[in-house]
Design a protein around this motif. Structure first.
Motif, mmCIF file in Angstrom:
data_model
loop_
_atom_site.group_PDB
_atom_site.id
_atom_site.type_symbol
_atom_site.label_atom_id
_atom_site.label_comp_id
_atom_site.label_asym_id
_atom_site.label_seq_id
_atom_site.Cartn_x
_atom_site.Cartn_y
_atom_site.Cartn_z
ATOM 1 N N ARG A 190 -2.375 -23.101 3.449
ATOM 2 C CA ARG A 190 -3.417 -22.234 2.467
ATOM 3 C C ARG A 190 -2.673 -22.162 1.221
ATOM 4 N N ASN A 191 -2.838 -23.456 0.624
ATOM 5 C CA ASN A 191 -2.265 -23.560 -0.869
ATOM 6 C C ASN A 191 -3.166 -22.846 -1.793
ATOM 7 N N THR A 192 -4.223 -22.657 -1.554
ATOM 8 C CA THR A 192 -5.295 -21.758 -2.622
ATOM 9 C C THR A 192 -4.604 -20.294 -2.558
ATOM 10 N N CYS A 193 -4.352 -19.764 -1.499
ATOM 11 C CA CYS A 193 -3.651 -18.415 -1.179
ATOM 12 C C CYS A 193 -2.243 -18.297 -2.133
ATOM 13 N N ALA A 194 -1.441 -19.528 -1.879
ATOM 14 C CA ALA A 194 -0.146 -19.674 -2.333
ATOM 15 C C ALA A 194 -0.327 -19.415 -3.923
ATOM 16 N N LEU A 195 -1.383 -20.176 -4.419
ATOM 17 C CA LEU A 195 -1.510 -19.930 -5.844
ATOM 18 C C LEU A 195 -2.123 -18.813 -6.262
ATOM 19 N N ASN A 196 -2.990 -17.973 -5.597
ATOM 20 C CA ASN A 196 -3.502 -16.898 -6.135
ATOM 21 C C ASN A 196 -2.264 -15.835 -6.103
ATOM 22 N N LEU A 197 -1.412 -15.962 -5.217
ATOM 23 C CA LEU A 197 -0.411 -14.816 -5.228
ATOM 24 C C LEU A 197 0.654 -15.256 -6.552
ATOM 25 N N PHE A 198 0.744 -16.554 -6.654
ATOM 26 C CA PHE A 198 1.642 -16.841 -7.927
ATOM 27 C C PHE A 198 0.945 -16.581 -9.003
ATOM 28 N N LYS A 199 -0.258 -16.679 -9.175
ATOM 29 C CA LYS A 199 -1.055 -15.960 -10.251
ATOM 30 C C LYS A 199 -0.975 -14.563 -10.466
ATOM 31 N N LYS A 200 -0.947 -13.901 -9.341
ATOM 32 C CA LYS A 200 -0.996 -12.386 -9.654
ATOM 33 C C LYS A 200 0.356 -11.951 -9.858
ATOM 34 N N MET A 201 1.406 -12.649 -9.211
ATOM 35 C CA MET A 201 2.777 -12.409 -9.644
ATOM 36 C C MET A 201 2.982 -12.676 -11.235
ATOM 37 N N GLN A 202 2.601 -13.633 -11.992
ATOM 38 C CA GLN A 202 2.614 -13.941 -13.228
ATOM 39 C C GLN A 202 1.874 -12.702 -14.081
ATOM 40 N N LEU A 203 0.666 -12.340 -13.464
ATOM 41 C CA LEU A 203 -0.034 -11.287 -14.299
ATOM 42 C C LEU A 203 0.459 -10.096 -14.261
ATOM 43 N N GLU A 204 0.977 -9.592 -13.107
ATOM 44 C CA GLU A 204 1.744 -8.049 -12.869
ATOM 45 C C GLU A 204 2.884 -8.157 -13.829
ATOM 46 N N GLY A 205 3.660 -9.362 -13.830
ATOM 47 C CA GLY A 205 4.808 -9.269 -14.871
ATOM 48 C C GLY A 205 6.137 -8.458 -14.286
ATOM 49 N N ARG A 206 6.216 -8.067 -13.291
ATOM 50 C CA ARG A 206 7.442 -7.433 -12.844
ATOM 51 C C ARG A 206 8.572 -8.332 -12.624
ATOM 52 N N LYS A 235 0.691 -1.166 -0.004
ATOM 53 C CA LYS A 235 -0.226 -0.058 0.008
ATOM 54 C C LYS A 235 0.825 1.175 -0.068
ATOM 55 N N LEU A 236 2.182 1.021 0.493
ATOM 56 C CA LEU A 236 2.838 2.416 0.623
ATOM 57 C C LEU A 236 3.616 2.586 -0.708
ATOM 58 N N GLY A 237 3.519 1.619 -1.492
ATOM 59 C CA GLY A 237 4.183 1.853 -2.892
ATOM 60 C C GLY A 237 5.417 1.060 -2.982
ATOM 61 N N PHE A 238 5.739 0.031 -2.231
ATOM 62 C CA PHE A 238 6.917 -0.941 -2.243
ATOM 63 C C PHE A 238 6.477 -2.166 -3.511
ATOM 64 N N GLN A 239 7.496 -2.229 -4.147
ATOM 65 C CA GLN A 239 7.247 -3.398 -5.253
ATOM 66 C C GLN A 239 7.938 -4.505 -4.949
ATOM 67 N N PRO A 240 7.165 -5.739 -4.470
ATOM 68 C CA PRO A 240 7.829 -6.887 -3.946
ATOM 69 C C PRO A 240 8.643 -7.387 -4.962
ATOM 70 N N ASP A 241 9.630 -7.937 -4.807
ATOM 71 C CA ASP A 241 10.495 -8.562 -5.838
ATOM 72 C C ASP A 241 10.442 -10.319 -5.593
ATOM 73 N N VAL A 242 10.995 -11.012 -6.319
ATOM 74 C CA VAL A 242 11.053 -12.271 -6.378
ATOM 75 C C VAL A 242 11.099 -12.989 -5.065
ATOM 76 N N VAL A 243 12.149 -12.545 -4.197
ATOM 77 C CA VAL A 243 12.316 -12.932 -2.774
ATOM 78 C C VAL A 243 11.250 -12.913 -1.946
ATOM 79 N N THR A 244 10.499 -11.566 -2.110
ATOM 80 C CA THR A 244 9.453 -11.321 -1.500
ATOM 81 C C THR A 244 8.266 -12.236 -1.517
ATOM 82 N N TYR A 245 7.973 -12.608 -2.950
ATOM 83 C CA TYR A 245 6.984 -13.259 -3.576
ATOM 84 C C TYR A 245 7.263 -14.702 -2.962
#
Length: 703
Positions: free
Chosen positions: A185-201, A163-173
């Protein structure tokens, strides 16, 4: 320089100082930085250098100290975190201002020490010194929370910095995905994984893929794990050994053995070199699945490619051999272990002892125990528990007692399993006084009896018809707040029923639901049998009808009890209806069912129906036994239909069944009744030939 010892390094620095009349700052500090880059093997040299540095005037720059702290932090196997914190405090005391690198190193050390709060406090100090928090800072804190089982705090911090504008890197994810997987919480892990792919950073790396695949496989979500494995390869990311191993284990545990072997073969054919840990896991996995030959081949491959098996790998295969009863292979493996320089350990001996006990070879188990002691390996409580349990089950109570005394003499503290094993042995041998004394000893030594302890006593006392004592222990069990299981309730109900105490049995049966232990099929069967045995058919059938309404299916033994009760009460129509009902509910009648109904029909002189039932019995594949034919022989003898009785007696013998003394007596009496004395005398001789000694009644009947 990399092999230089601490004292020689310090002496070299001193020579520089002596030649110039002062320490040549740049040369000396450069030599220390160079040494830090090369790394250290222990803490002795870096600590010597640190104390040398703080003796210099003026003090070196913060950068030199940061370099030294960084090198110390890399000695992870020595757990240097408290040392780093101590050195940091010393620098603060000397007035050395930390830089952003040293602050991150100290924060990481605090996190490793379980004090993420102290690590977090350094963020404020960092801002005061003009350093903004960076990726490393937040990743350190997030990992700190996760590794200290404070994942909710990690989630809050992650959401806040995003929220403060920090951009997570691959280590954070990667850290967050690891946290979700660790907490299931595998579903949450997969959702974050998909978000990471969509954002593309930043794209998921091998570590992230492996973390999710491993977690999914452990939870049995194998299809998704396999799909992710294939997706990773399509992205051009080459799986490493651990990724393959996780998937192989998941596929194997889910029953997809052929696919597991294909993935494993693919891994081995791609020239990947699994380490000892991976091979150990494979050997253990194959053994637990009963694929001992595959496990053996895996261990052999390990040796062939130059990976030396450790004791863990050998123990896994050893356990597999014993589970399959392959004693000779197990003994051969022990010999190979010794030849290959891998000395059997405590686990090896415990595995061998357990294997022998499982195969009911207590003598061999005791020999292994003696060999274990002679080899200088101290038995633990597991060793003693296995032996005591095996000896008690083999009715070798004297030896079990000796071992119980021996373990305490050698400083091994018996646990609840030890006491329960010996207690069961004493109860089976009807040593009630010693059993009660053992319970007191158990409590006196601070070992709390569990539900198994009391269940053993209750079962024994019920069997011995000591209901009052059994009820006392049942009451103690409930007072202590131990969760009573159905088996214990059923023991008590059965005990009351045997004594004809149906009021007490009914009260206890009703209490099961209240105590959070709903009656199971056996509970209903027990109470129904109790009412029938105590001639209360009405109540028995009320409970039976209640079961039918609830959709609970009883076993064949309970139906048999009901049918016997109805036949005794001469309610044959109801008995036959129940016979039809049980089949409609998917319960197959057995030989006892047919015999019970057959006896009822014969007693009511319904010979035609009895013969029809016998025919039905044979058509449905239920083989008549000696009791079946004895019922018919007895009926036809009593009805003086000796021709039919003789026919069934002949069939009985033709089928290789041995008539008992009672059946012979029935036939002899039948022949005598109608004056066929010759046939009676012949049968008496045949009775003696078959090993039955005629009694006085048999001779009197013929005379």
């Amino acid at each position: 320089m990399s092999n230089m010892q601490p004292n020689s390094f310090v002496r070299s620095a001193t020579l520089i100082a002596n030649k110039t009349g002062r320490i040549t700052g740049d040369i000396y500090l450069d030599s220390i930085i160079e040494r830090c880059v090369l790394g250290f093997s222990d803490l002795k040299l870096p600590l010597t250098l640190f104390h040398d540095l703080i003796s210099l005037h003026p003090l070196p720059s913060t950068a030199v100290f940061s370099q030294l702290l960084n090198s110390i932090s890399k000695l992870k196997h020595l757990h240097p975190h408290s040392t780093i914190v101590s050195l940091s405090r010393r620098l603060d005391f000397l007035g050395v201002t930390p830089n952003k690198f040293s602050l991150n190193i100290v924060a990481d050390s605090y996190c490793h020490l379980g004090r993420v709060d102290f690590g977090f406090s350094l963020v404020g100090k960092r801002i005061k010194l003009g350093y903004s928090p960076d990726d490393f800072t937040f990743n350190t804190l997030i990992n700190g929370y996760i590794n200290n089982d404070e994942f909710p705090q990690a989630t809050l911090l992650f959401d806040r910095i995003v929220k403060l504008g920090f951009q997570p890197d691959v280590v954070t994810y990667g850290a967050m995905i690891k946290g979700f997987c660790r907490t299931g919480r595998n579903t949450c892990a997969l959702n974050l994984f998909k978000k990471m792919q969509l954002e593309g950073r930043c794209k998921p790396n091998l570590v992230i893929y492996t973390t999710i695949i491993d977690s999914l496989c452990k939870k049995g979500i194998v299809k998704e794990a396999h799909d992710l494995f294939n997706a990773m390869r399509n992205e051009g990311i080459k799986p490493y050994v651990d990724t393959h191993i996780s998937l192989v284990r998941g596929l194997y545990n889910s029953g997809s053995r052929d696919e597991a072997k294909r993935v494993l073969t693919e891994m081995l054919d791609s020239n990947m070199a699994p380490g000892v840990k991976a091979y150990c896991m494979l050997v253990d996995m194959f053994c637990k699945e009963g694929e001992v030959d595959v496990a053996q081949a895996t261990l052999q491959r390990m040796i062939d490619i130059g990976v030396t098996p450790n004791v863990v790998a050998y123990n896994a295969l050893l356990d597999g051999y014993y589970l399959c009863g392959r004693m000779e292979d197990a003994e051969k493996l022990i010999g190979n272990m010794t030849i290959n320089g891998c000395k059997p350990d405590l686990v090896s001996f415990n595995t061998m002892i357990y294997g022998c006990i499982k195969l009911e070879n207590t003598d061999k188990a005791l020999n292994i125990f003696n060999a274990m002691v002679q080899n200088g390996i101290t038995p633990d409580v597991v060793t003693y528990n296995t032996l005591i349990d095996g000896l008690c089950k083999a009715n070798r109570l004297t030896l079990a007692r000796q071992l119980f005394t021996d373990l305490q003499a050698h400083g091994v503290t018996p646990d609840v399993v030890t006491y329960n094993s010996l207690l069961l042995g004493l109860c089976k041998s009807a040593e009630s006084a010693e059993a009660v004394a053992l319970l007191k000893d158990m409590e006196g030594n601070g070992v709390n009896p569990d539900v198994i302890t009391y269940s053993i006593l209750i079962h024994y006392l019920c069997k011995a018809e000591q209901l009052e004592d059994a009820a006392k222990f049942f009451s103690v069990l409930r007072q202590k707040g131990l969760q009573t299981d159905c088996k214990t309730y059923n023991m008590m109900i059965k005990g009351y029923c045997k004594k004809g105490l149906m009021s007490e049995a009914s009260q206890l049966f009703s209490r099961m639901e209240e105590d959070g232990c709903p009656p199971n099929g056996y509970s209903y069967a027990t109470i129904i049998r109790g009412y029938i045995l105590n001639n209360d058919l009405a109540t028995a059938f009320n409970i039976f009808n209640e079961l039918v309404q609830k959709g609970i299916t009883l076993d064949v033994a309970t139906y048999n009890t009901l049918i016997v009760g109805l036949c005794k009460a001469k309610r044959l129509t109801c008995a036959h209806q129940l016979f039809t009902n049980m089949q409609a509910h998917g319960v197959t009648p057995d030989v006892v069912t047919y015999n019970s109904l057959l006896l009822g029909l014969c007693k009511s002189a319904k010979s035609a129906e009895a013969l029809a039932l016998l025919e039905d019995m044979e058509v449905t594949g239920v083989n008549p036994d000696v009791i079946t034919y004895s019922i018919l022989i007895h009926y036809f003898c009593k009805a003086e239909q000796l021709e039919d009785a003789a026919k069934f007696f002949s069939v009985l013998q033709q089928k290789g069944m041995q008539p008992d003394c009672k059946t012979y007596t029935m036939m002899i009496e039948g022949y005598c009744k109608i004056g066929l004395m010759s046939e009676a005398a012949q049968l008496l001789s045949k009775m003696e030939e078959d090993g039955f000694r005629p009694n006085d009644h048999n001779y009197t009947t013929i005379i």
